[in-house]
Design a protein around this motif. Structure first.
Motif, PDB file in Angstrom:
ATOM      1  N   GLY A 250      19.339  31.331 -15.707  1.00 40.69           N
ATOM      2  CA  GLY A 250      18.660  30.660 -15.086  1.00 40.69           C
ATOM      3  C   GLY A 250      19.122  29.378 -14.383  1.00 40.69           C
ATOM      4  N   THR A 251      18.374  28.209 -14.234  1.00 35.90           N
ATOM      5  CA  THR A 251      18.647  27.188 -13.220  1.00 35.90           C
ATOM      6  C   THR A 251      18.765  25.912 -14.011  1.00 35.90           C
TER       7      THR A 251
ATOM      8  N   VAL B 217      20.948  24.274  -9.512  1.00 37.03           N
ATOM      9  CA  VAL B 217      22.124  25.031  -9.604  1.00 37.03           C
ATOM     10  C   VAL B 217      21.685  26.409 -10.340  1.00 37.03           C
ATOM     11  N   SER B 218      22.204  27.867  -9.889  1.00 36.93           N
ATOM     12  CA  SER B 218      21.925  28.813 -10.725  1.00 36.93           C
ATOM     13  C   SER B 218      23.044  29.204 -11.487  1.00 36.93           C
ATOM     14  N   LEU B 219      23.006  29.300 -12.532  1.00 35.80           N
ATOM     15  CA  LEU B 219      23.998  29.231 -13.652  1.00 35.80           C
ATOM     16  C   LEU B 219      24.602  31.012 -13.216  1.00 35.80           C
TER      17      LEU B 219
ATOM     18  N   TRP C  80      28.721  17.205 -14.372  1.00 33.95           N
ATOM     19  CA  TRP C  80      27.393  17.269 -14.996  1.00 33.95           C
ATOM     20  C   TRP C  80      26.963  18.978 -15.230  1.00 33.95           C
ATOM     21  N   LEU C  81      27.281  19.588 -14.562  1.00 32.32           N
ATOM     22  CA  LEU C  81      27.086  21.147 -14.337  1.00 32.32           C
ATOM     23  C   LEU C  81      27.838  21.780 -15.620  1.00 32.32           C
TER      24      LEU C  81
ATOM     25  N   GLU D  69      28.825  20.179 -18.439  1.00 28.73           N
ATOM     26  CA  GLU D  69      27.971  19.507 -19.620  1.00 28.73           C
ATOM     27  C   GLU D  69      26.834  20.296 -19.976  1.00 28.73           C
ATOM     28  N   ARG D  70      26.044  20.643 -18.974  1.00 29.34           N
ATOM     29  CA  ARG D  70      24.808  21.238 -19.079  1.00 29.34           C
ATOM     30  C   ARG D  70      25.228  22.751 -19.849  1.00 29.34           C
ATOM     31  N   ALA D  71      26.050  23.597 -19.095  1.00 31.31           N
ATOM     32  CA  ALA D  71      26.641  24.719 -19.668  1.00 31.31           C
ATOM     33  C   ALA D  71      27.058  24.735 -21.238  1.00 31.31           C
ATOM     34  N   ARG D  72      27.754  23.487 -21.315  1.00 29.44           N
ATOM     35  CA  ARG D  72      28.515  23.575 -22.849  1.00 29.44           C
ATOM     36  C   ARG D  72      27.391  23.323 -23.798  1.00 29.44           C
ATOM     37  N   ARG D  73      26.322  22.562 -23.411  1.00 31.15           N
ATOM     38  CA  ARG D  73      25.278  22.118 -24.317  1.00 31.15           C
ATOM     39  C   ARG D  73      24.397  23.419 -24.700  1.00 31.15           C
ATOM     40  N   ARG D  74      24.378  24.242 -23.521  1.00 31.33           N
ATOM     41  CA  ARG D  74      23.779  25.508 -23.910  1.00 31.33           C
ATOM     42  C   ARG D  74      24.444  26.534 -24.683  1.00 31.33           C
TER      43      ARG D  74
END
Length: 413
Positions: free
Chosen positions: A36-37, A67-69, A19-20, A22-27
């Motif tokens: 940010g978080t 989680v802080s990126l 999930w983490l 995937e969130r980074a990839r989407r950004r």
């Protein structure tokens, strides 16, 4: 596999940290910074422990997990799992990242190119600008095409159709063949049919969306001089002279003798090649005038032709035959912007003098009906358009029917 990549797989490559990533990839795909978080609601114990292993500390309490990126980026760099940080880690784990802003920009540029020919036509035709905006708002073209390349073929054909409209009278199959190289391209159910008919309705002063009936389709195309067949396009007339040498001439003569309106089809008029000489013929917009004239004057009614709204191919053919015979015309219609548009089309085609269709007649007739629509010029009487804008009421032919009948009676042969 190198030690760094093995460490990266252990820290971020498991299902619990998917999930983490995937969130980074989407950004990254959206062109946003990895700062940010990010928060996962209802995190499982396994997901929480995976983040604790990654960050080397407790991940807090509660059901959600934040989680802080920035912290993840620092851990990856300092641990040697990925010296280039989180963005590079996402690529190493799942391959190249799409550049969605660039893809979206390229796709929109491709769509603009697809509409280029159509937009060139619309630029030269102000009456189509509202329809063009409506076409975008409905998403009609984008839904009917798989992408810009397919849409461009459709839209180029649509532009070619519009360059030929309005027509003085053409079968729809011929219009399709000449515009698209396919005589059936405008048939109901084909991809081009719906946008082409909505454009025809716009040119004819009708609502862009069709009612979906066969009659509505016939009227929409007739409004721009296109007929679906040579029998459905008709014109109503009264008191026109006929002859005893042609079928259409005999029909006109019999109807005139009986004092009854005559309905002629485009088929009949196309087969009548002789000009019709009728002296002066009055033109009205609405069939109620013809009916009242037949009731009140019968066989004594002088020549009268009803355009019945936007002239059909049959109307144009009859007016052309009359003009070829040296006939003069006097015109009356509704005092509204649609009526002005019809009058202008007839004026440009055969010419006419106003028949109680000028500024004096407009201002002399009481009316409370509001005038709506886009103003149009009235070249036969420029002051009329300005008066209609100022007064802002419409005057329909029914309100002056007695005056029109009096004029016809005064013309009795």
């Amino acid at each position: 596999m190198s030690n760094g990549l093995e460490r990266l797989e252990r820290l971020l490559g498991a299902q619990e940290t998917a999930w983490l990533v995937e969130r980074a990839r989407r950004r990254l795909e959206q062109g946003r910074p990895l700062a940010g978080t990010v928060t996962l609601g209802a995190a499982s114990p396994e997901q929480r422990r995976a983040i604790e292993r990654l960050l080397g500390r407790r991940a807090g309490t509660g059901t959600s997990l934040s989680v802080s990126l920035d912290e993840v980026d620092r851990v990856l760099r300092s641990s040697g799992a990925c010296h280039d940080g989180l963005a590079a880690a996402v690529v190493l784990l799942h391959g190249p990242v799409r550049d969605l802003p660039r893809e979206n920009a390229e796709r929109e540029a491709a769509w603009r190119d697809a509409f280029a020919e159509l937009d060139a036509v619309v630029t030269a035709r102000p009456e189509l600008r509202g329809w063009r905006s409506w076409l975008d708002a409905t998403g009609q073209v984008r839904r009917s095409a798989s992408g810009p390349d397919e849409a461009r073929i459709l839209l180029d054909q649509l532009a070619e159709v519009l360059r030929r409209l309005p027509s003085p009278g053409i079968p729809i199959g011929r219009l399709a063949a000449e515009s698209c190289g396919d005589a059936h391209a405008l048939d109901e159910g084909r991809p081009l049919a719906t946008p082409a008919m909505s454009a025809a309705r716009a040119l004819g002063g009708l609502p862009y969306a069709s009612e979906g009936t066969a009659d509505a389709r016939r009227k929409a195309w007739a409004a721009v001089g296109v007929h679906l067949d040579d029998l459905s396009s008709t014109v109503v007339c009264l008191g026109l002279p006929g002859d005893d040498r042609t079928p259409t001439g005999r029909m006109l003569a019999a109807a005139r003798e009986a004092g009854e309106p005559c309905v002629l089809t485009l088929r009949q008029l196309c087969r009548h090649e002789r000009p019709i000489a009728a002296g002066l013929v009055r033109i009205c917009e609405n069939p109620v005038v013809v009916s009242a004239a037949a009731d009140g004057l019968g066989p004594l009614c002088p020549g009268l032709v009803c355009v019945g709204g936007r002239p059909s191919a049959a109307v144009w053919r009859l007016l052309d035959l009359l003009a070829a015979g040296g006939t003069g015309f006097a015109y009356h219609g509704d005092f509204d912007w649609g009526g002005v548009g019809i009058a202008t089309a007839v004026h440009e085609r055969v010419g006419w003098r106003p028949w109680r269709y000028d500024v004096a007649s407009y201002e002399a007739t009481p009316s409370l009906a509001p005038l709506a629509g886009r103003p149009r010029p009235t070249p036969w009487d420029p002051a009329l358009s300005a008066a209609m804008v100022r007064r802002a009421v419409r005057v329909e032919e029914e309100l002056v029917l007695s005056d029109l009948l009096a004029d016809l009676a005064a013309d009795q042969r």
